[in-house]
Scaffold this motif. Structure first.
Motif, short mmCIF file in Angstrom:
data_model
loop_
_atom_site.label_atom_id
_atom_site.label_comp_id
_atom_site.label_asym_id
_atom_site.label_seq_id
_atom_site.Cartn_x
_atom_site.Cartn_y
_atom_site.Cartn_z
N GLY A 74 0.82 -1.21 0.00
CA GLY A 74 0.00 0.00 0.00
C GLY A 74 0.86 1.26 0.00
N LEU A 97 -6.48 7.84 -1.41
CA LEU A 97 -5.88 7.08 -0.30
C LEU A 97 -6.96 6.38 0.52
CD1 LEU A 97 -3.20 6.28 1.02
CD2 LEU A 97 -3.43 8.27 2.52
N ALA A 98 -8.10 7.04 0.71
CA ALA A 98 -9.19 6.41 1.47
C ALA A 98 -9.62 5.11 0.79
CB ALA A 98 -10.37 7.36 1.59
N TRP A 99 -9.75 5.13 -0.52
CA TRP A 99 -10.17 3.90 -1.22
C TRP A 99 -9.03 2.88 -1.31
CZ3 TRP A 99 -14.87 1.97 -2.13
CH2 TRP A 99 -15.95 2.82 -1.87
N MET A 100 -7.79 3.33 -1.21
CA MET A 100 -6.69 2.37 -1.07
C MET A 100 -6.82 1.64 0.27
SD MET A 100 -3.54 4.72 -2.60
CE MET A 100 -2.25 3.50 -2.28
N PHE A 101 -7.16 2.39 1.32
CA PHE A 101 -7.37 1.74 2.62
C PHE A 101 -8.63 0.87 2.62
CE2 PHE A 101 -4.30 4.82 4.55
CZ PHE A 101 -3.56 3.92 5.32
N VAL A 102 -9.66 1.29 1.91
CA VAL A 102 -10.84 0.42 1.78
C VAL A 102 -10.39 -0.94 1.23
CG1 VAL A 102 -12.98 -0.02 0.51
CG2 VAL A 102 -12.58 2.25 1.50
N LEU A 104 -7.42 -2.40 1.24
CA LEU A 104 -6.49 -3.19 2.06
C LEU A 104 -6.94 -3.42 3.49
CD1 LEU A 104 -2.98 -1.96 0.88
CD2 LEU A 104 -4.50 -3.67 -0.11
N ASN A 105 -7.80 -2.56 4.02
CA ASN A 105 -8.17 -2.72 5.43
C ASN A 105 -9.63 -3.11 5.63
OD1 ASN A 105 -8.15 -0.85 8.52
ND2 ASN A 105 -7.00 -2.71 8.11
N ARG B 21 -13.09 2.24 16.30
CA ARG B 21 -12.02 2.90 15.57
C ARG B 21 -12.04 4.42 15.53
NH1 ARG B 21 -10.18 -1.08 10.76
NH2 ARG B 21 -10.19 -2.99 11.97
N PHE B 57 -19.76 1.57 3.28
CA PHE B 57 -19.68 0.33 4.05
C PHE B 57 -20.37 0.44 5.42
CE2 PHE B 57 -16.42 -0.19 0.87
CZ PHE B 57 -16.53 -1.53 0.51
N VAL B 70 -14.15 12.18 5.00
CA VAL B 70 -13.13 11.16 4.73
C VAL B 70 -13.52 9.89 5.47
CG1 VAL B 70 -10.65 10.65 4.69
CG2 VAL B 70 -11.41 13.03 4.80
N ILE B 71 -13.40 8.73 4.79
CA ILE B 71 -13.67 7.44 5.42
C ILE B 71 -12.35 6.69 5.60
CG2 ILE B 71 -16.00 7.28 4.44
CD1 ILE B 71 -14.89 5.17 2.44
N GLU B 72 -12.42 5.60 6.35
CA GLU B 72 -11.29 4.72 6.65
C GLU B 72 -10.34 5.35 7.67
OE1 GLU B 72 -10.23 1.51 5.70
OE2 GLU B 72 -12.22 1.24 4.84
N ALA B 75 -6.88 6.39 6.45
CA ALA B 75 -6.86 7.59 5.60
C ALA B 75 -7.16 8.85 6.42
CB ALA B 75 -7.87 7.45 4.46
N PHE B 101 0.67 1.32 7.24
CA PHE B 101 0.18 0.14 6.52
C PHE B 101 0.63 -1.15 7.20
CE2 PHE B 101 -0.69 2.87 2.74
CZ PHE B 101 -1.94 2.38 2.40
N LEU B 104 -2.03 -1.69 9.81
CA LEU B 104 -3.40 -2.02 9.36
C LEU B 104 -3.46 -3.17 8.36
CD1 LEU B 104 -5.12 1.47 9.04
CD2 LEU B 104 -4.80 0.01 11.02
N ASN B 105 -2.37 -3.45 7.64
CA ASN B 105 -2.45 -4.50 6.62
C ASN B 105 -1.60 -5.73 6.95
OD1 ASN B 105 -1.94 -4.93 3.08
ND2 ASN B 105 -3.86 -5.19 4.16
#
Lengths: 217, 217
Positions: A74, A97-102, A104-105, B21, B57, B70-72, B75, B101, B104-105
């Motif tokens: 990521g 970045l938020a959707w990158m975390f969606v 992967l997380n 979270r 989600f 902003v979500i996640e 992020a 990362f 979280l990953n």
């Protein structure tokens, strides 16, 4: 700039070929038009002191660029995307970045969970008992993704780095028909996989494996 | 700047209190010295159309700031950290994100897996059969973390946003003695939790729950 190098495995068994995470990085570099070379290690070399000085968790990929190393797919994809309008539109960096975390997380954990269950623990009693619940957890995520992608070609409308991560996450359950059950998501994955940069990245990863396949006894 | 708002739950059952979270986001805002207000929803309200327009989600947290959402949690913490030297040192931005990362990953999936098994599926046969393997997977990560933190107060030496994520990930298994089994990691979590910003964030999250506790029948 010093040549970029991406660390991956010398070889992977067929069930894992095309799923190892250096594919994410190769794809991002191809989209960004950046040349790189692959550096390959054997599974057992990962835990050598030399490799662990570069990556404490002994995983691939690692990116080497300009004398710096970056770990975590990521973070590596983000570091490439930051300088690349194709991967991260200037006005939509936080959203990308938020959707990158969606990916992967939020999506990867249940997907990876099912994948590991099927590919590594298939014959174990707990996996047989748990599989229906693990499938349901994946379907919950796919259902939301399907709504999100309905009317959009990509997660943010246009292609970004988030699509690289989401596509490579969804490929982890290519051995099931779960993605095929959500036609919008299925079309999305196929759309992403059809991109020339993905095709080139996959071809090069496969070529590395083919050149290093173990000799049959 | 328009007031910052953080969405969390109106109430959580005791086993989940201090683990939801939005705590990550509250902590980051406290470290950054940014005032915010909490906005609280009930578990069932999450799936309302209004909330899902903000978060597909239907999860918490969501950050609202300057008319943007902003979500996640990863992020959101990054978006706060980007403008805050305390959370993300200027010369070490890629490294900070890489360790975010990692948290979280790489660390959270096995930790969350064990946590869900113990807190949600304890009586199920599959969970009883799988638990030893799930514990081993967590120990592999804790062992590497222990090496990393040996001689370092924080993941990057000095405190960063990565420590917020790592600490809140490790708290997910506070019901076990796994972290205590790695004294270096245990001291690290206690060091992070002792920070005034963490204490304030936790206190405020708890106060929100206390003010909205269901009335006993």
């Amino acid at each position: 700039m010093e040549k970029i190098a991406v660390w991956g495995f010398r070889w992977a068994p067929p069930f894992a070929q095309g799923l190892v995470r250096d594919l994410r990085v190769r794809w991002a570099l191809e989209e960004a038009g950046l040349a790189y070379e692959s550096r390959l290690i054997g599974i057992e070399e990962r835990t050598s002191d030399a490799y662990r000085r570069m990556h404490p968790f002994a995983m691939v990929p690692v990116l080497e660029s300009g004398g710096e190393t970056v770990i975590e797919s990521g973070a590596i994809v983000h570091s490439i995307a930051e300088d690349c309008e194709v991967l991260m539109p200037a006005g939509r960096r936080t959203e990308t970045l938020a959707w990158m975390f969606v990916a992967l997380n939020t999506v990867e954990p249940p997907v990876q969970n099912l994948s590991a269950m099927d590919l590594l623990h298939k014959e174990e009693e707990w996996a047989k008992l748990r599989r229906p619940g693990a499938v349901d957890a994946v379907k919950v995520r796919l259902s939301v993704l399907s709504e999100r992608l309905d009317g959009r070609d990509y997660l943010l409308g246009r292609f970004t780095a988030a699509d690289i991560l989401m596509t490579t996450v969804l490929r982890l359950i290519r051995h099931t028909d779960l993605v095929a059950g959500f036609s919008v998501v299925d079309a999305y994955v196929k759309r992403c996989e059809a991109r020339p940069a993905f095709q080139k990245a996959l071809r090069d990863q496969m070529a590395d494996y083919a050149g290093n396949a173990p000799v049959a006894a």
